[in-house]
Enzyme design. Structure first.
Site, PDB file in Angstrom:
ATOM      1  N   HIS A 115       0.811  -1.211   0.000  1.00  0.00           N
ATOM      2  CA  HIS A 115       0.000   0.000   0.000  1.00  0.00           C
ATOM      3  C   HIS A 115       0.848   1.265   0.000  1.00  0.00           C
ATOM      4  O   HIS A 115       0.374   2.326  -0.411  1.00  0.00           O
ATOM      5  CB  HIS A 115      -0.920   0.015   1.217  1.00  0.00           C
ATOM      6  CG  HIS A 115      -1.753   1.251   1.307  1.00  0.00           C
ATOM      7  ND1 HIS A 115      -2.703   1.590   0.353  1.00  0.00           N
ATOM      8  CD2 HIS A 115      -1.766   2.270   2.203  1.00  0.00           C
ATOM      9  CE1 HIS A 115      -3.269   2.736   0.673  1.00  0.00           C
ATOM     10  NE2 HIS A 115      -2.717   3.165   1.796  1.00  0.00           N
ATOM     11  N   CYS A 116       2.099   1.205   0.442  1.00  0.00           N
ATOM     12  CA  CYS A 116       2.848   2.439   0.701  1.00  0.00           C
ATOM     13  C   CYS A 116       3.816   2.836  -0.414  1.00  0.00           C
ATOM     14  O   CYS A 116       3.704   3.913  -0.988  1.00  0.00           O
ATOM     15  CB  CYS A 116       3.613   2.306   2.021  1.00  0.00           C
ATOM     16  SG  CYS A 116       2.543   2.258   3.474  1.00  0.00           S
ATOM     17  N   ILE A 117       4.782   1.980  -0.703  1.00  0.00           N
ATOM     18  CA  ILE A 117       5.884   2.395  -1.570  1.00  0.00           C
ATOM     19  C   ILE A 117       5.439   2.734  -2.992  1.00  0.00           C
ATOM     20  O   ILE A 117       5.951   3.688  -3.577  1.00  0.00           O
ATOM     21  CB  ILE A 117       7.009   1.331  -1.562  1.00  0.00           C
ATOM     22  CG1 ILE A 117       7.535   1.160  -0.135  1.00  0.00           C
ATOM     23  CG2 ILE A 117       8.150   1.752  -2.473  1.00  0.00           C
ATOM     24  CD1 ILE A 117       8.549   0.060   0.018  1.00  0.00           C
ATOM     25  N   ASP A 135       3.007   6.368  -2.038  1.00  0.00           N
ATOM     26  CA  ASP A 135       3.409   7.548  -1.283  1.00  0.00           C
ATOM     27  C   ASP A 135       4.220   8.574  -2.072  1.00  0.00           C
ATOM     28  O   ASP A 135       3.996   9.778  -1.930  1.00  0.00           O
ATOM     29  CB  ASP A 135       4.187   7.129  -0.029  1.00  0.00           C
ATOM     30  CG  ASP A 135       3.326   6.329   0.930  1.00  0.00           C
ATOM     31  OD1 ASP A 135       2.133   6.138   0.623  1.00  0.00           O
ATOM     32  OD2 ASP A 135       3.844   5.882   1.964  1.00  0.00           O
TER      33      ASP A 135
END
Length: 454
Positions: free
Chosen positions: A286-288, A291
């Site tokens: 979900h992040c890298i 973001d």
């Protein structure tokens, strides 16, 4: 009379802080976690382990019913834990957001994806905060943990919460603390990873730190919510940029006939000034993958072009197409085309040994292979049925068991996620062609089989 009324109100307001502070010190406060996914449920675990009474909120009624029945939908959160939490009444899952008022602390762990134009989609955060605002009462602390861009807490949460006439820092409190969950990593859990905390005011920061002191190993207070928000963006952009660099070097070194994996192993021998990052078929989780685009979007809003970040994003998002091209080239060497070829994708989770498929590069790879006419299957012991994804529509698929008959009838295997459960010796022995994006087959005798590093 007016003076007496003002004194009473002032005392009551002051008591909001004191009462909440005392309940946090004694761990008698009720903690509500909003969003019971890969961040929220591990947070519940850390809270229960530390003796907190918790409530779990989620819009997905099926998740709530599973939890009430003691069933888990996340592999590294065993059902036995949930059964104990529910039976001991330390955990009350619900989809009734009207019960927000029952919690003294509300921690927001909802998704913050990108929309089709790769701009931040904060609709889940906004909807949650609007529902909190309708139930907000004096003496509550609201903490946002969802990853977002600097300024979200101040510019979006604060105006919504402040519209109900309660005073920030006196009657309610607001803070930001980025989640740092690493699904499936037994060495780092929500209770052991340091927590960075920023508050909208001094009292909010103090209460948020007090709360997290009883949850995480170390608490790092910072001067503002914006610093805490930017901290998480920096952490993941750092990884995105370095992964993009090794992905690009892989493409270059392949043309030069140099093995990127051997290069990285050699560079790791330097005891300072180098940290190993590894190439792959694209970014997942979900992040890298998400973001850095928050940061480039924010930069554009401020008339600044984050060229370095955007270039890294372009390289990483192009990797699935590179994998598909590698498959096509490898099949072509065997006088076959992608159209009509039987291709199995190994691993659809976004990383090794987890059951989390979010933003996995396997999904665009499967779609592109199907669009090119391939007969595509997949195998992943952690994901028995291919889940629906927000941006990629694929028909229902079920994980295939790897066996000699199954492997020998394929035209190509594509290793996307290198799960430990895969028998790579079996795969190398019987698969006629292997495209390996993870160096998973290193050291296994190929017995004349063609293995392509992609």
């Amino acid at each position: 009379m007016t003076g007496l009324h003002q004194t009473t109100v002032s005392t009551s307001v002051s008591n909001c802080f004191t009462r909440l502070d005392d309940s946090l010190k004694l761990k008698t406060a009720v903690i509500g976690v909003i969003g019971l996914g890969y961040v929220g449920l591990p947070l519940i675990r850390a809270l229960v382990d530390q003796g907190w009474r918790t409530m779990g909120f989620d819009v997905d009624e099926s998740k709530v019913q599973s939890l009430k029945s003691g069933r888990s939908y996340i592999k590294h959160i065993p059902a036995a834990w949930i059964q104990n939490w529910v039976s001991s009444r330390q955990f009350k899952p619900t989809s009734d957001f009207a019960r927000f008022a029952e919690a003294d602390v509300l921690v927001i762990c909802v998704p913050t994806p990108l929309n089709d134009s790769r701009d931040p989609d904060l609709s889940f955060v906004e909807a949650t905060v609007r529902q909190i605002a309708t139930a907000l009462r004096p003496g509550q602390l609201i903490v946002l943990e969802s990853t977002t861009y600097p300024g979200t807490t101040r510019d979006i949460l604060f105006p919504i919460l402040n519209a109900n006439d309660l005073q920030l820092g006196e009657e309610y409190f607001l803070a930001y603390s980025p989640e740092r969950e690493d699904p499936g990593n037994p060495d780092f859990t929500a209770s052991s990873i340091p927590k960075v905390v920023g508050g909208m005011d001094r009292r909010s920061l103090e209460l948020a730190c007090r709360f997290y002191e009883h949850v995480a190993g170390d608490v790092i207070p910072v001067s503002s919510c914006e610093v805490a928000e930017a901290c998480k963006i920096l952490e993941n952009t750092y990884r995105s940029v370095n992964i993009a660099m090794v992905n690009e070097l892989k493409l270059l070194f392949t043309r030069l006939g140099v093995n990127i994996w051997e290069v990285i192993e050699a560079a790791k021998s330097k005891p300072f000034g180098f940290q190993a990052f590894y190439p792959g078929p694209g970014l997942g989780g979900h992040c890298i993958p998400i973001d850095p685009f928050y940061l480039s979007w924010l930069a554009r809003k401020h008339e600044f072009t984050a060229r370095f970040i955007e270039l890294a994003g372009e390289i990483n998002t192009s990797m699935p197409a590179h994998v598909v091209q590698s498959v096509a080239s490898a099949l072509n060497e065997q006088s076959k085309s992608v159209r009509g070829s039987r291709i199995c994708v190994l691993g659809v989770a976004y990383k090794k040994d987890v059951d989390d498929p979010r933003e996995s590069p396997a999904f665009p790879i499967i779609k592109m292979l199907r669009d090119a006419g391939a007969d595509v299957s997949y195998s992943d012991p952690h994901i028995p049925v291919l889940p629906k994804m927000r941006n990629i529509a694929l028909s229902e698929m079920h994980s295939q068991e790897l066996s000699e008959p199954f492997l020998t009838q394929l035209d190509c295997i594509v290793i996307v996620t290198d799960h430990s459960a895969f028998d790579y010796e079996l795969i190398v022995r019987y698969a006629p062609l292997i495209v390996d994006t993870r160096n998973a087959t290193q050291g296994i005798p190929s017995i004349g089989k063609q293995i392509i590093s992609a």
